[in-house]
Design a protein around this motif. Structure first.
Motif, PDB file in Angstrom:
ATOM      1  N   VAL A  86     -11.786  14.284  67.613  1.00 18.33           N
ATOM      2  CA  VAL A  86     -11.453  14.456  66.202  1.00 18.33           C
ATOM      3  C   VAL A  86     -12.758  14.492  65.407  1.00 18.33           C
ATOM      4  CG1 VAL A  86     -10.206  13.533  64.224  1.00 18.33           C
ATOM      5  CG2 VAL A  86      -9.289  13.207  66.535  1.00 18.33           C
ATOM      6  N   ILE A  87     -13.022  15.619  64.759  1.00 16.14           N
ATOM      7  CA  ILE A  87     -14.231  15.783  63.951  1.00 16.14           C
ATOM      8  C   ILE A  87     -13.901  15.430  62.506  1.00 16.14           C
ATOM      9  CG2 ILE A  87     -16.015  17.386  63.182  1.00 16.14           C
ATOM     10  CD1 ILE A  87     -15.313  19.084  65.700  1.00 16.14           C
ATOM     11  N   ILE A  88     -14.667  14.502  61.940  1.00 14.10           N
ATOM     12  CA  ILE A  88     -14.419  14.047  60.571  1.00 14.10           C
ATOM     13  C   ILE A  88     -15.716  14.163  59.767  1.00 14.10           C
ATOM     14  CG2 ILE A  88     -13.520  12.197  59.119  1.00 14.10           C
ATOM     15  CD1 ILE A  88     -12.218  10.960  61.559  1.00 14.10           C
ATOM     16  N   ILE A 110     -10.514   4.867  58.867  1.00 12.50           N
ATOM     17  CA  ILE A 110     -10.018   6.105  59.475  1.00 12.50           C
ATOM     18  C   ILE A 110     -10.388   6.148  60.958  1.00 12.50           C
ATOM     19  CG2 ILE A 110     -12.023   7.578  58.915  1.00 12.50           C
ATOM     20  CD1 ILE A 110      -8.342   8.624  58.624  1.00 12.50           C
ATOM     21  N   ILE A 111     -11.561   5.668  61.309  1.00  7.21           N
ATOM     22  CA  ILE A 111     -11.952   5.622  62.722  1.00  7.21           C
ATOM     23  C   ILE A 111     -11.021   4.692  63.496  1.00  7.21           C
ATOM     24  CG2 ILE A 111     -13.759   4.851  64.321  1.00  7.21           C
ATOM     25  CD1 ILE A 111     -15.802   5.854  62.199  1.00  7.21           C
ATOM     26  N   ASP A 112     -10.757   3.515  62.957  1.00  6.15           N
ATOM     27  CA  ASP A 112      -9.869   2.562  63.620  1.00  6.15           C
ATOM     28  C   ASP A 112      -8.473   3.150  63.801  1.00  6.15           C
ATOM     29  OD1 ASP A 112     -11.846   0.652  63.833  1.00  6.15           O
ATOM     30  OD2 ASP A 112     -11.208  -0.485  62.067  1.00  6.15           O
ATOM     31  N   ALA A 113      -7.990   3.871  62.784  1.00  2.00           N
ATOM     32  CA  ALA A 113      -6.643   4.444  62.857  1.00  2.00           C
ATOM     33  C   ALA A 113      -6.548   5.500  63.959  1.00  2.00           C
ATOM     34  CB  ALA A 113      -6.263   5.053  61.512  1.00  2.00           C
ATOM     35  N   VAL A 114      -7.590   6.317  64.110  1.00  2.00           N
ATOM     36  CA  VAL A 114      -7.589   7.344  65.163  1.00  2.00           C
ATOM     37  C   VAL A 114      -7.657   6.691  66.537  1.00  2.00           C
ATOM     38  CG1 VAL A 114      -8.871   9.274  66.156  1.00  2.00           C
ATOM     39  CG2 VAL A 114      -8.563   9.126  63.669  1.00  2.00           C
ATOM     40  N   LEU A 115      -8.522   5.688  66.691  1.00  2.00           N
ATOM     41  CA  LEU A 115      -8.689   5.043  67.997  1.00  2.00           C
ATOM     42  C   LEU A 115      -7.465   4.234  68.403  1.00  2.00           C
ATOM     43  CD1 LEU A 115     -12.414   3.841  67.909  1.00  2.00           C
ATOM     44  CD2 LEU A 115     -11.478   6.006  68.730  1.00  2.00           C
ATOM     45  N   ALA A 116      -6.612   3.873  67.440  1.00  2.00           N
ATOM     46  CA  ALA A 116      -5.418   3.077  67.740  1.00  2.00           C
ATOM     47  C   ALA A 116      -4.245   3.919  68.237  1.00  2.00           C
ATOM     48  CB  ALA A 116      -4.995   2.299  66.493  1.00  2.00           C
ATOM     49  N   LEU A 117      -4.371   5.240  68.198  1.00  2.00           N
ATOM     50  CA  LEU A 117      -3.275   6.108  68.612  1.00  2.00           C
ATOM     51  C   LEU A 117      -3.033   6.000  70.119  1.00  2.00           C
ATOM     52  CD1 LEU A 117      -4.171   9.219  66.439  1.00  2.00           C
ATOM     53  CD2 LEU A 117      -2.201   7.699  66.126  1.00  2.00           C
ATOM     54  N   ASP A 170      -0.265  12.112  62.763  1.00  2.00           N
ATOM     55  CA  ASP A 170       0.082  13.514  62.979  1.00  2.00           C
ATOM     56  C   ASP A 170      -0.832  14.193  63.989  1.00  2.00           C
ATOM     57  OD1 ASP A 170       2.286  13.553  61.275  1.00  2.00           O
ATOM     58  OD2 ASP A 170       1.066  13.978  59.511  1.00  2.00           O
ATOM     59  N   LEU A 171      -1.940  13.561  64.348  1.00  2.00           N
ATOM     60  CA  LEU A 171      -2.774  14.107  65.421  1.00  2.00           C
ATOM     61  C   LEU A 171      -1.971  14.274  66.704  1.00  2.00           C
ATOM     62  CD1 LEU A 171      -6.021  12.007  64.846  1.00  2.00           C
ATOM     63  CD2 LEU A 171      -5.847  14.491  64.592  1.00  2.00           C
ATOM     64  N   MET A 172      -1.060  13.357  66.954  1.00  2.00           N
ATOM     65  CA  MET A 172      -0.233  13.427  68.162  1.00  2.00           C
ATOM     66  C   MET A 172       0.637  14.687  68.165  1.00  2.00           C
ATOM     67  SD  MET A 172      -1.056  10.751  69.956  1.00  2.00           S
ATOM     68  CE  MET A 172       0.261  10.855  71.152  1.00  2.00           C
ATOM     69  N   ARG A 173       1.144  15.055  66.993  1.00  2.00           N
ATOM     70  CA  ARG A 173       2.012  16.231  66.898  1.00  2.00           C
ATOM     71  C   ARG A 173       1.211  17.520  67.043  1.00  2.00           C
ATOM     72  NH1 ARG A 173       3.958  16.043  61.587  1.00  2.00           N
ATOM     73  NH2 ARG A 173       5.614  17.508  62.122  1.00  2.00           N
ATOM     74  N   LEU A 174       0.000  17.536  66.484  1.00  2.42           N
ATOM     75  CA  LEU A 174      -0.865  18.708  66.654  1.00  2.42           C
ATOM     76  C   LEU A 174      -1.268  18.868  68.120  1.00  2.42           C
ATOM     77  CD1 LEU A 174      -3.231  18.411  63.544  1.00  2.42           C
ATOM     78  CD2 LEU A 174      -1.170  19.811  63.776  1.00  2.42           C
ATOM     79  N   LEU A 175      -1.592  17.754  68.766  1.00  5.18           N
ATOM     80  CA  LEU A 175      -1.956  17.805  70.183  1.00  5.18           C
ATOM     81  C   LEU A 175      -0.787  18.319  71.022  1.00  5.18           C
ATOM     82  CD1 LEU A 175      -3.896  17.165  72.515  1.00  5.18           C
ATOM     83  CD2 LEU A 175      -2.968  14.834  72.526  1.00  5.18           C
ATOM     84  N   LYS A 176       0.412  17.842  70.741  1.00  4.90           N
ATOM     85  CA  LYS A 176       1.588  18.280  71.502  1.00  4.90           C
ATOM     86  C   LYS A 176       1.795  19.787  71.363  1.00  4.90           C
ATOM     87  CE  LYS A 176       6.546  17.468  72.101  1.00  4.90           C
ATOM     88  NZ  LYS A 176       7.743  16.754  71.589  1.00  4.90           N
ATOM     89  N   ALA A 177       1.591  20.316  70.149  1.00  5.96           N
ATOM     90  CA  ALA A 177       1.780  21.753  69.927  1.00  5.96           C
ATOM     91  C   ALA A 177       0.847  22.578  70.807  1.00  5.96           C
ATOM     92  CB  ALA A 177       1.562  22.077  68.457  1.00  5.96           C
ATOM     93  N   CYS A 178      -0.394  22.103  70.974  1.00  6.87           N
ATOM     94  CA  CYS A 178      -1.367  22.847  71.778  1.00  6.87           C
ATOM     95  C   CYS A 178      -1.280  22.522  73.269  1.00  6.87           C
ATOM     96  CB  CYS A 178      -2.782  22.566  71.269  1.00  6.87           C
ATOM     97  SG  CYS A 178      -3.180  23.392  69.716  1.00  6.87           S
ATOM     98  N   PHE A 230      -6.549  20.463  58.335  1.00  6.50           N
ATOM     99  CA  PHE A 230      -6.070  19.565  59.393  1.00  6.50           C
ATOM    100  C   PHE A 230      -5.568  20.461  60.515  1.00  6.50           C
ATOM    101  CE2 PHE A 230      -2.851  15.926  60.346  1.00  6.50           C
ATOM    102  CZ  PHE A 230      -3.738  15.338  61.216  1.00  6.50           C
ATOM    103  N   ALA A 231      -6.259  20.474  61.654  1.00  8.39           N
ATOM    104  CA  ALA A 231      -5.917  21.445  62.689  1.00  8.39           C
ATOM    105  C   ALA A 231      -6.407  20.991  64.054  1.00  8.39           C
ATOM    106  CB  ALA A 231      -6.521  22.812  62.356  1.00  8.39           C
TER     107      ALA A 231
END
Length: 258
Positions: free
Chosen positions: A19-21, A33-40, A115-123, A175-176
């Motif tokens: 994830v590039i921020i 935001i970093i903690d939230a991404v790493l907690a997924l 929503d990163l999980m949903r984008l990942l699932k789509a790809c 967001f992509a």
């Protein structure tokens, strides 16, 4: 332009998603935001592109690098060089480090990390080459924006679709998820725009290269902490740049999806 890279590699535990921020003066949001991404539940890594923030953002990110070695990385640039160049820097870093799924996301929680999980699932599971977190594919899903800004963004996307022929409803979405092969194919050094037009150019180029671009509905929430980087010039680039983008496409030969 010189840049400094701080990273902690863990070669024995390579993950597939980055994830590039981009950040500039995001001290209020950087750690959270970093903690939230790493907690997924999926192990996403994070790459921050910091444009020499004077508020100490980089120091906060480096503390996270020390806490989570191998999961958090930063590229420090000499100054504000534009959103587009920040992402191009991040894309090249991701390709060099072997990631298969590369994400764009804002630092201010306007994009929900879940929503990163949903984008990942789509790809990864549903056949998309590019998955766009879309504010407009199911109506107007924007929270806490002034009505003028909602209308400007919504009709700008409609204008872009009219000029370019893109089938994407939310053409300026930042967001992509991109599959690795998309970024390898689309000649990143030929991407020219730096603001919102960068997002349009990426989607337009991916489609011209024959890649499947899909939209995943999201709810976009205006930032609570920190200061918006929006300006009228950014929208001006998007509005006038798309005409040049379309005209240039008539003579350009785009590399095609293999």
């Amino acid at each position: 332009m010189s840049q400094l890279v701080h990273t902690s590699e863990n070669a024995g535990n390579r993950r597939d998603s980055l994830v590039i921020i981009p950040m500039y003066n995001e001290k209020e949001n950087a750690a959270a935001i970093i903690d939230a991404v790493l907690a997924l539940p999926h192990p996403f890594d994070v790459l921050v592109i910091d444009d020499n923030s004077p508020d100490g953002t980089a120091a906060i990110v480096k503390a996270k690098i020390a806490e989570r070695p191998g999961r958090v990385h930063i590229v420090e640039r000499a100054g504000k060089l534009g959103l587009g160049t920040a992402y191009i820097t991040g894309f090249k870093w991701a390709l060099d480090h072997g990631y298969d799924y590369i994400f764009e996301m804002d630092a201010d929680f306007s994009h929900n990390p879940d929503d990163l999980m949903r984008l990942l699932k789509a790809c990864a599971e549903e056949g998309a080459d590019v998955a766009v977190g879309s504010r407009y594919v199911t109506g107007v899903n924007v929270v806490n924006w002034p009505m003028g800004r909602v209308l400007m963004s919504y009709f700008a996307s409609k204008y872009v679709r009219l000029i370019t022929g893109l089938k994407v409803q939310d053409t300026t979405a930042g967001f992509a998820c991109y599959r690795r092969c998309v970024l390898e194919t689309m000649e990143l050094d030929k991407i020219r725009f730096k603001g919102y037009a960068f997002q349009i150019e990426m989607k337009f180029t991916a489609a011209k290269c024959g890649f499947k671009v899909v939209e995943v509905p999201i709810i976009f929430v205006n930032r609570v902490l920190g200061t918006s980087k929006m300006s009228s010039g950014i929208f001006g680039e998007a509005l006038f740049g798309v005409m040049k983008l379309k005209i240039d496409s008539w003579s350009r030969k785009y590399p095609q999806k293999k």
